[in-house]
Enzyme design. Structure first.
Site, mmCIF file in Angstrom:
data_model
loop_
_atom_site.group_PDB
_atom_site.id
_atom_site.type_symbol
_atom_site.label_atom_id
_atom_site.label_comp_id
_atom_site.label_asym_id
_atom_site.label_seq_id
_atom_site.Cartn_x
_atom_site.Cartn_y
_atom_site.Cartn_z
ATOM 1 N N LYS A 29 -8.513 16.769 -16.722
ATOM 2 C CA LYS A 29 -9.926 16.862 -17.113
ATOM 3 C C LYS A 29 -10.438 15.482 -17.518
ATOM 4 O O LYS A 29 -9.816 14.783 -18.307
ATOM 5 C CB LYS A 29 -10.096 17.870 -18.252
ATOM 6 C CG LYS A 29 -11.545 18.102 -18.613
ATOM 7 C CD LYS A 29 -11.744 19.368 -19.412
ATOM 8 C CE LYS A 29 -13.193 19.566 -19.802
ATOM 9 N NZ LYS A 29 -14.107 19.697 -18.658
ATOM 10 N N GLY A 50 -17.710 20.477 -21.929
ATOM 11 C CA GLY A 50 -19.119 20.873 -21.986
ATOM 12 C C GLY A 50 -19.267 22.206 -22.712
ATOM 13 O O GLY A 50 -20.240 22.426 -23.446
ATOM 14 N N THR A 51 -18.301 23.085 -22.527
ATOM 15 C CA THR A 51 -18.338 24.398 -23.190
ATOM 16 C C THR A 51 -18.245 24.245 -24.710
ATOM 17 O O THR A 51 -18.972 24.897 -25.457
ATOM 18 C CB THR A 51 -17.173 25.259 -22.655
ATOM 19 O OG1 THR A 51 -17.296 25.312 -21.246
ATOM 20 C CG2 THR A 51 -17.193 26.652 -23.235
ATOM 21 N N THR A 110 -20.940 20.317 -13.154
ATOM 22 C CA THR A 110 -20.200 19.138 -13.613
ATOM 23 C C THR A 110 -20.518 18.868 -15.084
ATOM 24 O O THR A 110 -21.679 18.912 -15.484
ATOM 25 C CB THR A 110 -20.590 17.896 -12.771
ATOM 26 O OG1 THR A 110 -20.421 18.215 -11.396
ATOM 27 C CG2 THR A 110 -19.725 16.697 -13.135
ATOM 28 N N THR A 111 -19.490 18.585 -15.859
ATOM 29 C CA THR A 111 -19.681 18.346 -17.299
ATOM 30 C C THR A 111 -19.498 16.855 -17.610
ATOM 31 O O THR A 111 -19.045 16.083 -16.768
ATOM 32 C CB THR A 111 -18.678 19.181 -18.118
ATOM 33 O OG1 THR A 111 -17.352 18.875 -17.670
ATOM 34 C CG2 THR A 111 -18.929 20.664 -17.945
ATOM 35 N N ALA A 166 -25.134 25.046 -15.721
ATOM 36 C CA ALA A 166 -24.412 25.714 -16.810
ATOM 37 C C ALA A 166 -23.145 24.922 -17.103
ATOM 38 O O ALA A 166 -22.472 24.454 -16.176
ATOM 39 C CB ALA A 166 -24.048 27.146 -16.434
ATOM 40 N N SER A 167 -22.827 24.769 -18.365
ATOM 41 C CA SER A 167 -21.581 24.074 -18.732
ATOM 42 C C SER A 167 -20.380 24.972 -18.473
ATOM 43 O O SER A 167 -19.248 24.497 -18.413
ATOM 44 C CB SER A 167 -21.607 23.653 -20.205
ATOM 45 O OG SER A 167 -21.646 24.794 -21.043
ATOM 46 N N ASN A 168 -20.655 26.296 -18.305
ATOM 47 C CA ASN A 168 -19.554 27.219 -18.000
ATOM 48 C C ASN A 168 -20.119 28.442 -17.277
ATOM 49 O O ASN A 168 -21.031 29.087 -17.801
ATOM 50 C CB ASN A 168 -18.835 27.631 -19.286
ATOM 51 C CG ASN A 168 -17.471 28.219 -18.993
ATOM 52 O OD1 ASN A 168 -17.357 29.132 -18.192
ATOM 53 N ND2 ASN A 168 -16.445 27.691 -19.626
ATOM 54 N N HIS A 223 -7.496 22.126 -22.375
ATOM 55 C CA HIS A 223 -7.661 22.064 -20.914
ATOM 56 C C HIS A 223 -6.501 21.309 -20.271
ATOM 57 O O HIS A 223 -5.781 20.573 -20.957
ATOM 58 C CB HIS A 223 -8.971 21.348 -20.537
ATOM 59 C CG HIS A 223 -10.190 22.217 -20.665
ATOM 60 N ND1 HIS A 223 -10.924 22.284 -21.819
ATOM 61 C CD2 HIS A 223 -10.782 23.071 -19.781
ATOM 62 C CE1 HIS A 223 -11.922 23.125 -21.640
ATOM 63 N NE2 HIS A 223 -11.863 23.627 -20.419
ATOM 64 N N HIS A 224 -6.426 21.410 -18.939
ATOM 65 C CA HIS A 224 -5.430 20.695 -18.140
ATOM 66 C C HIS A 224 -5.584 19.179 -18.297
ATOM 67 O O HIS A 224 -6.661 18.684 -18.641
ATOM 68 C CB HIS A 224 -5.559 21.084 -16.664
ATOM 69 C CG HIS A 224 -6.956 20.895 -16.124
ATOM 70 N ND1 HIS A 224 -7.387 19.709 -15.595
ATOM 71 C CD2 HIS A 224 -8.011 21.742 -16.067
ATOM 72 C CE1 HIS A 224 -8.643 19.821 -15.212
ATOM 73 N NE2 HIS A 224 -9.054 21.049 -15.496
HETATM 74 N N1 LIG Z 1 -19.451 24.582 -15.406
HETATM 75 C C1 LIG Z 1 -18.275 25.170 -15.166
HETATM 76 O O1 LIG Z 1 -18.135 26.397 -15.250
HETATM 77 C C2 LIG Z 1 -17.099 24.315 -14.764
HETATM 78 C C3 LIG Z 1 -15.885 24.891 -14.383
HETATM 79 C C4 LIG Z 1 -14.839 24.077 -13.948
HETATM 80 C C5 LIG Z 1 -15.023 22.714 -13.896
HETATM 81 N N2 LIG Z 1 -16.208 22.182 -14.301
HETATM 82 C C6 LIG Z 1 -16.500 20.749 -14.181
HETATM 83 O O2 LIG Z 1 -16.754 20.493 -12.812
HETATM 84 C C7 LIG Z 1 -16.319 19.175 -12.464
HETATM 85 C C8 LIG Z 1 -15.337 19.249 -11.294
HETATM 86 O O3 LIG Z 1 -14.202 19.985 -11.673
HETATM 87 P P1 LIG Z 1 -12.933 20.134 -10.690
HETATM 88 O O4 LIG Z 1 -11.917 20.836 -11.508
HETATM 89 O O5 LIG Z 1 -13.333 20.675 -9.367
HETATM 90 O O6 LIG Z 1 -12.524 18.579 -10.534
HETATM 91 P P2 LIG Z 1 -11.709 17.893 -9.355
HETATM 92 O O7 LIG Z 1 -11.316 16.544 -9.860
HETATM 93 O O8 LIG Z 1 -10.649 18.804 -8.840
HETATM 94 O O9 LIG Z 1 -12.804 17.723 -8.180
HETATM 95 C C9 LIG Z 1 -13.863 16.798 -8.205
HETATM 96 C C10 LIG Z 1 -14.120 16.363 -6.763
HETATM 97 O O10 LIG Z 1 -15.319 15.589 -6.707
HETATM 98 C C11 LIG Z 1 -15.081 14.564 -5.734
HETATM 99 N N3 LIG Z 1 -16.050 13.483 -5.889
HETATM 100 C C12 LIG Z 1 -16.006 12.395 -6.697
HETATM 101 N N4 LIG Z 1 -17.107 11.639 -6.528
HETATM 102 C C13 LIG Z 1 -17.869 12.257 -5.594
HETATM 103 C C14 LIG Z 1 -19.116 11.976 -5.001
HETATM 104 N N5 LIG Z 1 -19.836 10.869 -5.307
HETATM 105 N N6 LIG Z 1 -19.612 12.854 -4.088
HETATM 106 C C15 LIG Z 1 -18.929 13.952 -3.761
HETATM 107 N N7 LIG Z 1 -17.718 14.275 -4.288
HETATM 108 C C16 LIG Z 1 -17.206 13.432 -5.187
HETATM 109 C C17 LIG Z 1 -13.628 14.155 -5.985
HETATM 110 O O11 LIG Z 1 -13.101 13.446 -4.886
HETATM 111 C C18 LIG Z 1 -12.992 15.527 -6.184
HETATM 112 O O12 LIG Z 1 -12.559 16.086 -4.945
HETATM 113 C C19 LIG Z 1 -15.741 18.599 -13.764
HETATM 114 O O13 LIG Z 1 -16.770 17.900 -14.433
HETATM 115 C C20 LIG Z 1 -15.366 19.829 -14.568
HETATM 116 O O14 LIG Z 1 -15.362 19.613 -15.966
HETATM 117 C C21 LIG Z 1 -17.242 22.942 -14.728
#
Ligand SMILES: NC(=O)c1ccc[n+]([C@@H]2O[C@H](COP(=O)([O-])OP(=O)(O)OC[C@H]3O[C@@H](n4cnc5c(N)ncnc54)[C@H](O)[C@@H]3O)[C@@H](O)[C@H]2O)c1
Length: 252
Positions: free
Chosen positions: A140, A146-147, A76-77, A100-102, A136-137
């Site tokens: 976001k 984060g990247t 999560t970022t 990891a941020s990515n 990004h989409h």
């Molecule tokens: N590090 C990486 O490589 C990488 C890659 C993609 C996305 N991300 C990050 O990961 C995060 C999630 O991305 P996504 O695209 O899956 O988003 P998303 O919005 O599709 O999914 C997030 C989910 O978390 C749920 N949620 C919210 N609060 C919660 C809680 N307290 N407990 C449990 N679940 C909860 C939401 O209901 C939702 O289903 C974002 O911060 C995104 O920037 C990081």
């Protein structure tokens, strides 16, 4: 490996598929509707929790896993000003944590190239000005990505004359370190420009521009599969270990 998925959104669903493909069991799925189930009782017997939720909830989720003695991988970022606090808690408790941020291999190669290029430009000069763009989409939640922040930090460590970054994010309300206009970016800051459009999984470009030429490092993610796969490989790596880890450790 017996895994828990925390956050059943775009990434959580992709991670569930990859876990199954690689022969692992998803024993617990936590999302908003059952967030209260993230406790010692439900986490019993889990080898590793994989957390992809929101900037507002990641800290609490990871903390709960560490307090329950469960290894945790998070991607999560948008909340990492508190990451060091959790890494310290993890060390104190003899736990295991991977952040990891990515999680995309190509992006982590980009991180290395980015640091090397900044150091080279720092040594050679050439009148280059550096900037970063991330696309990004529209769903976001954080800006800059984060990247992009990791890219900016890699430049700051290696390129003299830059002391921080700002975010030029037209139309994005919640951007951190925001400047309203690109011209407001001070000379000692790296400008990160954030763009939100369509369904774009992620494009990052580092640009060095002089009066005479433009040099770019660019990476585009084609789908989320590579990110989910990286997170599952990180979970496999983390199982049975103690300590605080990141992609550099995995890529060694
Ligand atoms: N590090 C990486 O490589 C990488 C890659 C993609 C996305 N991300 C990050 O990961 C995060 C999630 O991305 P996504 O695209 O899956 O988003 P998303 O919005 O599709 O999914 C997030 C989910 O978390 C749920 N949620 C919210 N609060 C919660 C809680 N307290 N407990 C449990 N679940 C909860 C939401 O209901 C939702 O289903 C974002 O911060 C995104 O920037 C990081």
């Amino acid at each position: 490996m017996k895994a828990a998925i925390i956050g059943y959104g775009k990434m959580g669903r992709e991670i569930e598929r990859i876990l199954a493909e690689r022969g692992h069991e998803t024993a617990l799925i936590i999302d908003l509707d059952n967030a209260r189930d993230l406790d010692a009782e439900h986490l019993k017997g889990i080898d590793v929790a994989i957390e992809f939720t929101t900037p507002a909830t990641a800290y609490g989720n990871i903390r709960t896993c560490l307090e329950c003695g469960v290894a945790v991988v998070s991607g999560t970022t948008g909340w990492t000003d508190r990451l060091a606090e959790l890494q310290e808690l993890c060390r104190q408790r003899g736990g295991a944590m991977f952040y990891a941020s990515n999680y995309c291999l190509g992006v982590n190669l980009l991180f290395r190239l980015n640091r090397q290029l900044a150091a080279l430009v720092g040594r050679l000069g050439g009148g280059y000005e550096v900037r970063i763009e991330e696309v990004h989409h529209t769903q976001k939640k954080d800006a800059p990505s984060g990247t992009a922040i990791t890219l900016a930090e890699g430049i700051l460590e290696n390129l003299p004359g830059k002391t921080g970054w700002v975010n030029f994010a037209p139309g994005i309300e919640h951007a951190a370190n925001r400047v309203e206009r690109s011209e407001e970016t001070p000379a000692d800051r790296i400008e990160i420009r954030s763009v939100r459009e369509g369904m774009v999984p992620g494009i990052h470009t580092v640009t060095y521009e002089s009066e005479d030429d433009i040099l770019e490092l660019r990476h585009e993610i084609k789908n989320r599969r590579t990110l989910a796969q990286g997170a599952v490989v990180a979970a496999e790596f983390l199982c049975g270990k103690q300590g605080v880890f990141g992609m550099e450790d995995l890529l060694k």
